[in-house]
Scaffold this motif. Structure first.
Motif, PDB file in Angstrom:
ATOM      1  N   PRO A   1      -7.203  39.278  41.210  1.00 56.68           N
ATOM      2  CA  PRO A   1      -6.478  38.056  41.605  1.00 56.68           C
ATOM      3  C   PRO A   1      -6.681  36.886  40.666  1.00 56.68           C
ATOM      4  O   PRO A   1      -5.789  36.042  40.518  1.00 56.68           O
ATOM      5  N   GLY A   2      -7.843  36.782  40.031  1.00 53.32           N
ATOM      6  CA  GLY A   2      -8.101  35.665  39.132  1.00 53.32           C
ATOM      7  C   GLY A   2      -8.432  34.390  39.888  1.00 53.32           C
ATOM      8  O   GLY A   2      -8.826  34.410  41.068  1.00 53.32           O
ATOM      9  N   PHE A   3      -8.254  33.257  39.232  1.00 48.26           N
ATOM     10  CA  PHE A   3      -8.581  31.960  39.828  1.00 48.26           C
ATOM     11  C   PHE A   3      -7.635  30.915  39.256  1.00 48.26           C
ATOM     12  O   PHE A   3      -6.898  31.160  38.284  1.00 48.26           O
ATOM     13  N   ALA A   4      -7.686  29.743  39.884  1.00 46.91           N
ATOM     14  CA  ALA A   4      -6.811  28.628  39.492  1.00 46.91           C
ATOM     15  C   ALA A   4      -7.662  27.439  39.082  1.00 46.91           C
ATOM     16  O   ALA A   4      -8.757  27.213  39.607  1.00 46.91           O
ATOM     17  N   ILE A   5      -7.123  26.653  38.135  1.00 48.35           N
ATOM     18  CA  ILE A   5      -7.729  25.375  37.728  1.00 48.35           C
ATOM     19  C   ILE A   5      -6.694  24.292  38.005  1.00 48.35           C
ATOM     20  O   ILE A   5      -6.163  23.654  37.094  1.00 48.35           O
ATOM     21  N   GLY A   6      -6.410  24.116  39.255  1.00 44.22           N
ATOM     22  CA  GLY A   6      -5.398  23.138  39.640  1.00 44.22           C
ATOM     23  C   GLY A   6      -4.148  23.827  40.165  1.00 44.22           C
ATOM     24  O   GLY A   6      -4.010  25.059  40.139  1.00 44.22           O
ATOM     25  N   ALA A   7      -3.232  23.012  40.643  1.00 46.58           N
ATOM     26  CA  ALA A   7      -1.984  23.535  41.202  1.00 46.58           C
ATOM     27  C   ALA A   7      -1.126  24.162  40.113  1.00 46.58           C
ATOM     28  O   ALA A   7      -1.092  23.691  38.968  1.00 46.58           O
ATOM     29  N   ASP A   8      -0.419  25.248  40.467  1.00 50.79           N
ATOM     30  CA  ASP A   8       0.506  25.952  39.565  1.00 50.79           C
ATOM     31  C   ASP A   8      -0.198  26.476  38.312  1.00 50.79           C
ATOM     32  O   ASP A   8       0.380  26.488  37.221  1.00 50.79           O
ATOM     33  N   THR A   9      -1.436  26.890  38.443  1.00 50.87           N
ATOM     34  CA  THR A   9      -2.169  27.489  37.321  1.00 50.87           C
ATOM     35  C   THR A   9      -2.743  28.825  37.780  1.00 50.87           C
ATOM     36  O   THR A   9      -2.955  29.063  38.976  1.00 50.87           O
ATOM     37  N   LEU A  10      -3.000  29.675  36.816  1.00 52.78           N
ATOM     38  CA  LEU A  10      -3.557  30.989  37.133  1.00 52.78           C
ATOM     39  C   LEU A  10      -4.228  31.555  35.886  1.00 52.78           C
ATOM     40  O   LEU A  10      -3.679  31.485  34.785  1.00 52.78           O
ATOM     41  N   VAL A  11      -5.420  32.110  36.082  1.00 52.33           N
ATOM     42  CA  VAL A  11      -6.145  32.826  35.041  1.00 52.33           C
ATOM     43  C   VAL A  11      -6.462  34.203  35.612  1.00 52.33           C
ATOM     44  O   VAL A  11      -7.344  34.355  36.460  1.00 52.33           O
ATOM     45  N   ALA A  12      -5.724  35.214  35.146  1.00 48.82           N
ATOM     46  CA  ALA A  12      -5.835  36.561  35.688  1.00 48.82           C
ATOM     47  C   ALA A  12      -5.595  37.571  34.576  1.00 48.82           C
ATOM     48  O   ALA A  12      -5.081  37.224  33.506  1.00 48.82           O
ATOM     49  N   PRO A  13      -5.963  38.844  34.796  1.00 49.32           N
ATOM     50  CA  PRO A  13      -5.707  39.858  33.769  1.00 49.32           C
ATOM     51  C   PRO A  13      -4.224  40.068  33.484  1.00 49.32           C
ATOM     52  O   PRO A  13      -3.865  40.547  32.407  1.00 49.32           O
ATOM     53  N   THR A  14      -3.368  39.711  34.425  1.00 48.01           N
ATOM     54  CA  THR A  14      -1.933  39.884  34.213  1.00 48.01           C
ATOM     55  C   THR A  14      -1.328  38.784  33.360  1.00 48.01           C
ATOM     56  O   THR A  14      -0.206  38.934  32.863  1.00 48.01           O
ATOM     57  N   GLY A  15      -2.012  37.673  33.179  1.00 37.97           N
ATOM     58  CA  GLY A  15      -1.497  36.571  32.388  1.00 37.97           C
ATOM     59  C   GLY A  15      -2.237  35.285  32.686  1.00 37.97           C
ATOM     60  O   GLY A  15      -2.952  35.170  33.687  1.00 37.97           O
ATOM     61  N   VAL A  16      -2.076  34.305  31.804  1.00 39.88           N
ATOM     62  CA  VAL A  16      -2.760  33.024  31.925  1.00 39.88           C
ATOM     63  C   VAL A  16      -1.728  31.914  31.856  1.00 39.88           C
ATOM     64  O   VAL A  16      -0.866  31.900  30.963  1.00 39.88           O
ATOM     65  N   GLN A  17      -1.838  31.006  32.817  1.00 35.49           N
ATOM     66  CA  GLN A  17      -0.965  29.827  32.846  1.00 35.49           C
ATOM     67  C   GLN A  17      -1.826  28.626  33.187  1.00 35.49           C
ATOM     68  O   GLN A  17      -2.316  28.499  34.307  1.00 35.49           O
ATOM     69  N   LEU A  18      -2.031  27.760  32.222  1.00 31.18           N
ATOM     70  CA  LEU A  18      -2.905  26.612  32.378  1.00 31.18           C
ATOM     71  C   LEU A  18      -2.159  25.329  32.067  1.00 31.18           C
ATOM     72  O   LEU A  18      -1.161  25.323  31.339  1.00 31.18           O
ATOM     73  N   GLY A  19      -2.700  24.251  32.611  1.00 31.66           N
ATOM     74  CA  GLY A  19      -2.226  22.916  32.302  1.00 31.66           C
ATOM     75  C   GLY A  19      -3.381  22.110  31.741  1.00 31.66           C
ATOM     76  O   GLY A  19      -4.182  22.596  30.939  1.00 31.66           O
ATOM     77  N   THR A  20      -3.505  20.890  32.179  1.00 34.07           N
ATOM     78  CA  THR A  20      -4.620  20.036  31.772  1.00 34.07           C
ATOM     79  C   THR A  20      -5.831  20.361  32.638  1.00 34.07           C
ATOM     80  O   THR A  20      -5.766  20.281  33.867  1.00 34.07           O
TER      81      THR A  20
END
Length: 543
Positions: free
Chosen positions: A294-313
């Motif tokens: 499942p991964g984890f989030a660093i804020g809203a609309d973010t995701l760090v997972a083996p399927t992909g990474v989506q980060l903001g500030t």
């Protein structure tokens, strides 16, 4: 802290010993368990608050005016808030709440509680409180009754320490309120009770016996599930720690760049390193969630997972510089998904070895149940490691507890079920294989008895023996006697040849009845296959 508690323990007894009519026997002056628990809880809170107040006062003197509170009352409230944060109790602030607290802070109260619980166990002498009357049945039932009594004693000790500790923590939460932060009293009561109960139970169990036999207080099946869950959880946490260290090494340049941007100075740098060490356990649990899928989030609309990474500030914490860049993840990073299955396989083997199941179907179910309990533990850890930092965008930081629990339960459970079933099958087959002679002895004895009984009634030969040199049983042939040539033995071929020659020759005239047959005439053509040695009675006359 132990020396202070020992003074509390011995001082009243020295006074009682001087009173007339009062014995000074150590066992007779033992305090009740709730009283010892209350003294231990009060001492733990007092020492912890004293240490944090001292550190806060030093910071208040060195920091700008009003940074850590207004005056000494403000310093004490700040120290009380730090003590509540060390137990993972959150705060409400304007526009949101603070729930992302460092799990490393829990080390201080956990150590103090464990030492206090050890003193409580010695002060109340819990070893002397075991029931003397046990059921007069089998040794197994007596051992079960003793184990249940010890478990009840452990629970009583944990509650005796946790109940006053949580009540005192509620008072501290009320005192720590100010205009900026308001502690959640419910969380303070709950987390203080749970932490004190775990420390008190563990310390009391340690007083009953050494570490290696502490788990024997639990039933066999519960002990197997507990050990399997602990092994799988530790394997996941160790994998997460390795992943964090590898990420820091690979992205050390970015971590150093964030540290240079903050420019904390020497004292600030030391505090920044300490803060990151306190948050290291949170990062390890986030890495465990990444490994689970499942991964984890660093804020809203973010995701760090083996399927992909989506980060903001992200927040300006240098340790967060080890996060991967947004986009797809490399193949070797996706390979970490196999680690939960490996942890489950190891846990399943341990569960089957501790408590083998007599049926083939039950072992995989117990292995899968180990995965379920591991998933529950992983979900609780995920919930503790994350939390909001205020409101708006940072209201969701960390992994999703239910997603982590479900993923770990399925991955670890399936692997543990398969490995537990295979291991249990091998154990059953190993126990079923006994030496051949030992297994065949009753059958052979019964067969010999039946043969003997049959020979008595004439249904079988009295001494049936296999032919010498039987091709199916070499050892049996070796035990037979060596055949010898008897006097009445005749060669089949020689006998047939002699019979043919006798029929071809003319028949000699039969002797007269009154004359006896001559013994000096020998039929030289019949040598009985070369096994007859004869003498010629006329050999002396031929010279």
């Amino acid at each position: 802290m132990t020396a202070i508690l020992d003074q509390l323990r011995t001082a009243p007894r020295s006074v009682l010993g001087k009173l007339p009519g009062v014995t000074s026997d150590d066992d007779d002056t033992r305090r009740p368990l709730p009283v010892s628990g209350m003294l231990a809880a009060a001492a733990t809170l007092g020492l912890g608050l004293a240490a944090l107040t001292t550190l806060t006062l030093i910071g208040w003197i060195a920091a700008p005016s009003g940074a850590l509170g207004a005056g000494l009352p403000g310093v004490f409230r700040t120290a009380a808030q730090l003590w509540l944060a060390a137990h993972h109790a959150g705060f409400a602030i304007s526009g949101g709440r603070v729930g992302l607290l460092p799990l490393g802070l829990m080390i201080l109260p956990a150590m103090l509680l464990y030492r206090a619980a050890r003193w409580m166990a010695r002060d109340a002498d819990l070893r002397l409180r075991l029931p003397a009357r046990l059921p007069k049945n089998s040794p197994k039932e007596q051992a079960g009754a003793r184990r249940r009594a010890q478990l009840v004693l452990v629970v009583q000790a944990g509650v005796s320490l946790a109940a006053p500790y949580s009540l005192l923590a509620g008072l501290i939460a009320i005192v720590a309120e100010n205009e900026v932060t308001q502690p959640f009293i419910g969380e303070a009561l709950l987390y203080h009770f749970v932490l004190a109960f775990m420390a008190g139970s563990l310390a009391t169990a340690r007083m009953i016996g050494p570490w290696r036999i502490m788990l024997r207080l639990l039933p066999e099946r519960v002990r197997a599930l507990t050990v399997g869950t602990v092994v799988a959880t530790l394997a996941l946490l160790v994998s997460g720690l390795v992943l964090v260290l590898v990420a820091v090494v690979l992205n050390f340049g970015q971590v150093k760049q964030l540290s240079d941007v903050l420019a904390p100075g020497f004292v600030g740098g030391v505090l920044l390193v300490l803060l990151q060490l306190l948050y290291l356990l949170n990062m390890v649990i986030w890495a465990m969630s990444y490994i689970a899928g499942p991964g984890f989030a660093i804020g809203a609309d973010t995701l760090v997972a083996p399927t992909g990474v989506q980060l903001g500030t992200v927040p300006s914490l240098p340790l967060l510089g080890a996060l991967p860049e947004s986009g797809t993840v490399s193949v070797w990073m996706m390979a970490v998904i196999a680690l939960p299955f490996a942890a489950g396989a190891v846990a399943g083997v341990i569960v089957a070895r501790i408590a083998p199941s007599p049926s083939y179907e039950a072992a995989p179910l117990w292995g899968f149940l180990t995965g379920v309990t591991t998933g529950l533990v992983a979900g609780v850890l995920a919930a503790l490691s994350g939390g909001p930092i205020g409101g708006a965008r940072l209201a969701a930081v960390g992994p999703s507890p239910w997603e982590v629990a479900l993923s770990v339960a399925l991955e670890v459970g399936v692997a543990a079920g398969i490995s537990a079933g295979v291991t249990n099958l091998l154990i059953i087959n190993k126990r079923a294989r006994v030496p051949l002679d030992k297994a065949a002895a009753p059958v052979r004895k019964a067969g010999a008895a039946l043969a003997k009984a049959a020979s008595r009634v004439g249904l079988a030969e009295s001494d049936p023996r296999p032919l010498p040199g039987h091709w199916m049983d070499a050892t049996e042939a070796d035990t037979q006697e060596i055949p010898v040539i008897r006097d009445d033995w005749q060669d089949e071929h020689a006998s047939a040849e002699a019979e043919t020659l006798a029929q071809a020759r003319p028949q000699a005239p039969e002797p007269e009845p009154g004359r006896p047959p001559r013994k000096d005439i020998v039929d030289e053509s019949d040598d009985r296959g070369g096994h007859v040695i004869y003498l010629d009675p006329y050999a002396w006359d031929r010279d």
